[in-house]
Design a protein around this motif. Structure first.
Motif, PDB file in Angstrom:
ATOM      1  N   VAL A   1       0.818  -1.204   0.000  1.00  9.75           N
ATOM      2  CA  VAL A   1       0.000   0.000   0.000  1.00  9.75           C
ATOM      3  C   VAL A   1       0.859   1.264   0.000  1.00  9.75           C
ATOM      4  N   THR A   2       2.066   1.177   0.563  1.00  3.72           N
ATOM      5  CA  THR A   2       2.920   2.366   0.650  1.00  3.72           C
ATOM      6  C   THR A   2       3.455   2.816  -0.708  1.00  3.72           C
ATOM      7  N   SER A   3       3.360   1.953  -1.728  1.00  7.72           N
ATOM      8  CA  SER A   3       3.898   2.324  -3.033  1.00  7.72           C
ATOM      9  C   SER A   3       3.008   3.308  -3.781  1.00  7.72           C
TER      10      SER A   3
ATOM     11  N   PHE B   1      -8.495   2.581   9.479  1.00  6.78           N
ATOM     12  CA  PHE B   1      -7.049   2.475   9.654  1.00  6.78           C
ATOM     13  C   PHE B   1      -6.580   1.111   9.151  1.00  6.78           C
ATOM     14  N   ILE B   2      -5.495   1.106   8.379  1.00  2.00           N
ATOM     15  CA  ILE B   2      -4.936  -0.143   7.865  1.00  2.00           C
ATOM     16  C   ILE B   2      -3.418  -0.133   8.050  1.00  2.00           C
ATOM     17  N   PRO B   3      -2.793  -1.306   8.223  1.00  2.03           N
ATOM     18  CA  PRO B   3      -1.323  -1.343   8.380  1.00  2.03           C
ATOM     19  C   PRO B   3      -0.610  -1.120   7.057  1.00  2.03           C
ATOM     20  N   ASP B   4       0.627  -0.673   7.150  1.00  3.43           N
ATOM     21  CA  ASP B   4       1.389  -0.368   5.935  1.00  3.43           C
ATOM     22  C   ASP B   4       1.959  -1.609   5.259  1.00  3.43           C
ATOM     23  N   THR B   5       1.694  -2.788   5.828  1.00  2.69           N
ATOM     24  CA  THR B   5       2.211  -4.030   5.244  1.00  2.69           C
ATOM     25  C   THR B   5       1.241  -4.686   4.265  1.00  2.69           C
ATOM     26  N   LEU B   6       0.031  -4.145   4.139  1.00  4.31           N
ATOM     27  CA  LEU B   6      -0.963  -4.754   3.252  1.00  4.31           C
ATOM     28  C   LEU B   6      -0.564  -4.582   1.786  1.00  4.31           C
TER      29      LEU B   6
ATOM     30  N   VAL C   1      -1.032   3.246   8.831  1.00 10.59           N
ATOM     31  CA  VAL C   1      -0.164   3.390  10.002  1.00 10.59           C
ATOM     32  C   VAL C   1       0.913   2.321   9.971  1.00 10.59           C
ATOM     33  N   ASN C   2       2.069   2.623  10.578  1.00  2.57           N
ATOM     34  CA  ASN C   2       3.154   1.642  10.623  1.00  2.57           C
ATOM     35  C   ASN C   2       3.113   0.863  11.933  1.00  2.57           C
ATOM     36  N   GLU C   3       4.144   0.071  12.181  1.00  2.00           N
ATOM     37  CA  GLU C   3       4.150  -0.798  13.363  1.00  2.00           C
ATOM     38  C   GLU C   3       4.242  -0.016  14.665  1.00  2.00           C
TER      39      GLU C   3
ATOM     40  N   GLY D   1       0.597   7.736   5.860  1.00  2.00           N
ATOM     41  CA  GLY D   1      -0.031   8.184   4.631  1.00  2.00           C
ATOM     42  C   GLY D   1      -1.507   7.859   4.596  1.00  2.00           C
ATOM     43  N   VAL D   2      -2.135   8.210   3.474  1.00  2.00           N
ATOM     44  CA  VAL D   2      -3.542   7.872   3.247  1.00  2.00           C
ATOM     45  C   VAL D   2      -3.672   7.296   1.832  1.00  2.00           C
TER      46      VAL D   2
END
Length: 425
Positions: free
Chosen positions: A207-209, A284-289, A309-311, A317-318
Motif C-alpha cells: 500500500v505504501t507504493s 485504519f490499515i497497516p502499511d504491510t498490506l 499506520v506503521n508498526e 499516509g492515506v
C-alpha cells in the motif's frame, strides 16, 4: 521370407510405430487448459486425456513395450530379408549387415519417429482426442505386462525416494508467460496485456507504493474556523480531509468530505468539524498490506478511504479507492509522465518519490537488488549508498547510472538516470 513380403511387413510395423509414437507425444503434450475447455464443451475424450495425463504410468509402459517390440522385430526381419541382397551386391557379409542396419534404422527414424512426432507437436490436442481410446484399449489388452513393468518401476522409484506425481499447479509465472505469448501472437491486445499484468502486480505491491505520504496529507485541527477550512479546501481540492485533535496527526478523530462541507457552507449554516453530520469514522490499515488486500478491505467495509499506520502506530499516509483502481486500470499514465520525464533515448529525470515499480516499467530494468527493501527510487538510492543520500551522489547498477540532482534536507527531490553504452557492472 521374400524381399517383397518383408518390405510389406516392415511398412506395417512402421505404420504401427508411427501411430504409437505420435500418440505418445500428443497425449503427453496436450495442453491442460485447452483440454479443460473442450471437456467443458462436452467432449468426454478430453476428460479421458486429462485422466491419462494425471496417471501416466500405464500409458508410458504400453508405449515403451510397443515401440521396443516393433523396433526389435523390424530389425530382425530387415536384417534377414535385406542382408542377402546386399551381400550379393557388395560381396562382404559384415558390410552387408551394417548397410541393412543403417537402411532399416534410417527408415524407422524418419517415418516411424521423427515425422509422426513433429506432426503430433503441431496438432497435439486433435491427435490426443483421436488416439486416447485406442490407447486405452491397448492398455486393457496388455494389462498383465503393464502390471509387471509398472510395478517394478514404481518399486525402484520408491526405493530411490523419487516422486513421479505430475505437478500441474499454475503459477503466476506460467500466466505471465501465457500472456506474453498471447500478446506476441496477437490474441491479446496491448491494453489487455497491461490490464492483466497490473492485476497480478496488485498482489506484490504494498500500500505504501501508491499512498499519499504523510508530508502531503492536508488535514484540519478540530477547532479550525469555517474560513480556514473553506480556504484550505479551495487551495487543496481533495475530496476528503482528516480532522485531528490538537493539530496532531496521531490523534485522528475522523474525516470530512469537502462536497458536503461546502454545500452546508453555501446554505449559511453554522458548522463545526466535530459535528456528527460531518465527521465520519476513519478506516485504519497497516502499511504491510498489499494493494489486493486493501481492495478487499474496501470491499468488506464499504469504505473508499483509509489511513495507513506503521508498526509504531504512526500515520505514514492515506490511500483512496481511486489510488488502488488507478493501478489496475492504468490511469496513472499522467502521474508517471510528471514523475518520470524522458529527455532522450538514454536519460530520464525522475522524481525521488516515484514508486520503484514505475521506474522498472518505464526504464525496462530487469532486476534491482533486494527490491523488497524499498518502495521508491529514493529508497533504492539509500539502500545502495548505505547512507543518507546527498546531491551529486552517483551509483551504477547494470547498465544504468543514477545521479542525485536535487535534495531538500534528507529528501531526494530529483534524479537523473542515464543508460550506459558500456556498463561497468
Amino acid at each position: 521370407m521374400s524381399l517383397l513380403s518383408a518390405s510389406v511387413f516392415i511398412l506395417m510395423l512402421i505404420a504401427l510405430s508411427a501411430v504409437v509414437s505420435s500418440s505418445e507425444l500428443a497425449l503427453a503434450s496436450a495442453r491442460k487448459i485447452k483440454l479443460q475447455i473442450l471437456a467443458k464443451d462436452g467432449d468426454i475424450r478430453a476428460l479421458e486425456v486429462l485422466n491419462m495425463q494425471e496417471h501416466p504410468g500405464s500409458f508410458i509402459t504400453v508405449v515403451q513395450v510397443a515401440l521396443n517390440a516393433v523396433a526389435i522385430l523390424a530389425g530382425v526381419i530387415g536384417e534377414s530379408a535385406i542382408s542377402p541382397y546386399l551381400l550379393t551386391m557388395v560381396g562382404h557379409e559384415t558390410l552387408a549387415s551394417v548397410l541393412s542396419f543403417i537402411i532399416v534404422t534410417s527408415v524407422f527414424v524418419l517415418f516411424a519417429d521423427l515425422m509422426p512426432k513433429r506432426l503430433a507437436m503441431s496438432n497435439s490436442e486433435p491427435i490426443a482426442l483421436k488416439m486416447v481410446r485406442p490407447m486405452m484399449t491397448l492398455i486393457f489388452v496388455l494389462k498383465p505386462i503393464i502390471w509387471v513393468f509398472d510395478g517394478a518401476a514404481d518399486a525402484l522409484f520408491k526405493l530411490l525416494g523419487i516422486s513421479t506425481i505430475r505437478q500441474d499447479d499454475m503459477t503466476s509465472e506460467d500466466i505471465y508467460a501465457m500472456m506474453d505469448a498471447g500478446a506476441e501472437a496477437g490474441v491479446l491486445k496491448q491494453q489487455e496485456h497491461h490490464l492483466i499484468e497490473n492485476i497480478f502486480e496488485m498482489q506484490e505491491r504494498t500500500v505504501t507504493s501508491v499512498m499519499t505520504t504523510r508530508e502531503q496529507i492536508v488535514y484540519f485541527d478540530s477547532s479550525a474556523s469555517n474560513e480556514t477550512v473553506v480556504d484550505t479546501m479551495i487551495e487543496s481540492p481533495h475530496h476528503k480531509f482528516l480532522v485531528c485533535l490538537e493539530d496532531d496527526l496521531e490523534q485522528i478523530m475522523g474525516y470530512v468530505e469537502s462536497r458536503q462541507y461546502l454545500a452546508l457552507v453555501l446554505k449559511k449554516k453554522q458548522l463545526s468539524l466535530t459535528d456528527q453530520i460531518l465527521l465520519r469514522p476513519a478506516l485504519f490499515i497497516p502499511d504491510t498490506l498489499s494493494l489486493f488486500e486493501v481492495l478487499e478491505t474496501f470491499k468488506s467495509t464499504g469504505s473508499d478511504f483509509a489511513v495507513i499506520v506503521n508498526e509504531y502506530a504512526l500515520v505514514v499516509g492515506v490511500i483512496t479507492l481511486k489510488d488502488v483502481m488507478s493501478i489496475v486500470m492504468g490511469e496513472l499514465v499522467t502521474v508517471e509522465e510528471q514523475l518520470i520525464v524522458q529527455r532522450n533515448d538514454n536519460s530520464w529525470l525522475i522524481d525521488g518519490m516515484t514508486p520503484i515499480e514505475d521506474v522498472i516499467r518505464a526504464l525496462g530494468i530487469v532486476n534491482l537488488p533486494n527490491s523488497q527493501n524499498y518502495e521508491t527510487i529514493s529508497g533504492f538510492m539509500m539502500y545502495m549508498l548505505r547512507k543518507i543520500p546527498k546531491k551529486t551522489d552517483i551509483i551504477e547498477h547494470g547498465n544504468y547510472r543514477f545521479e542525485i540532482l536535487a535534495t531538500d534536507h534528507l529528501k531526494i527531490i530529483q534524479l537523473l538516470v542515464t543508460k550506459l553504452e558500456n556498463p561497468l557492472s
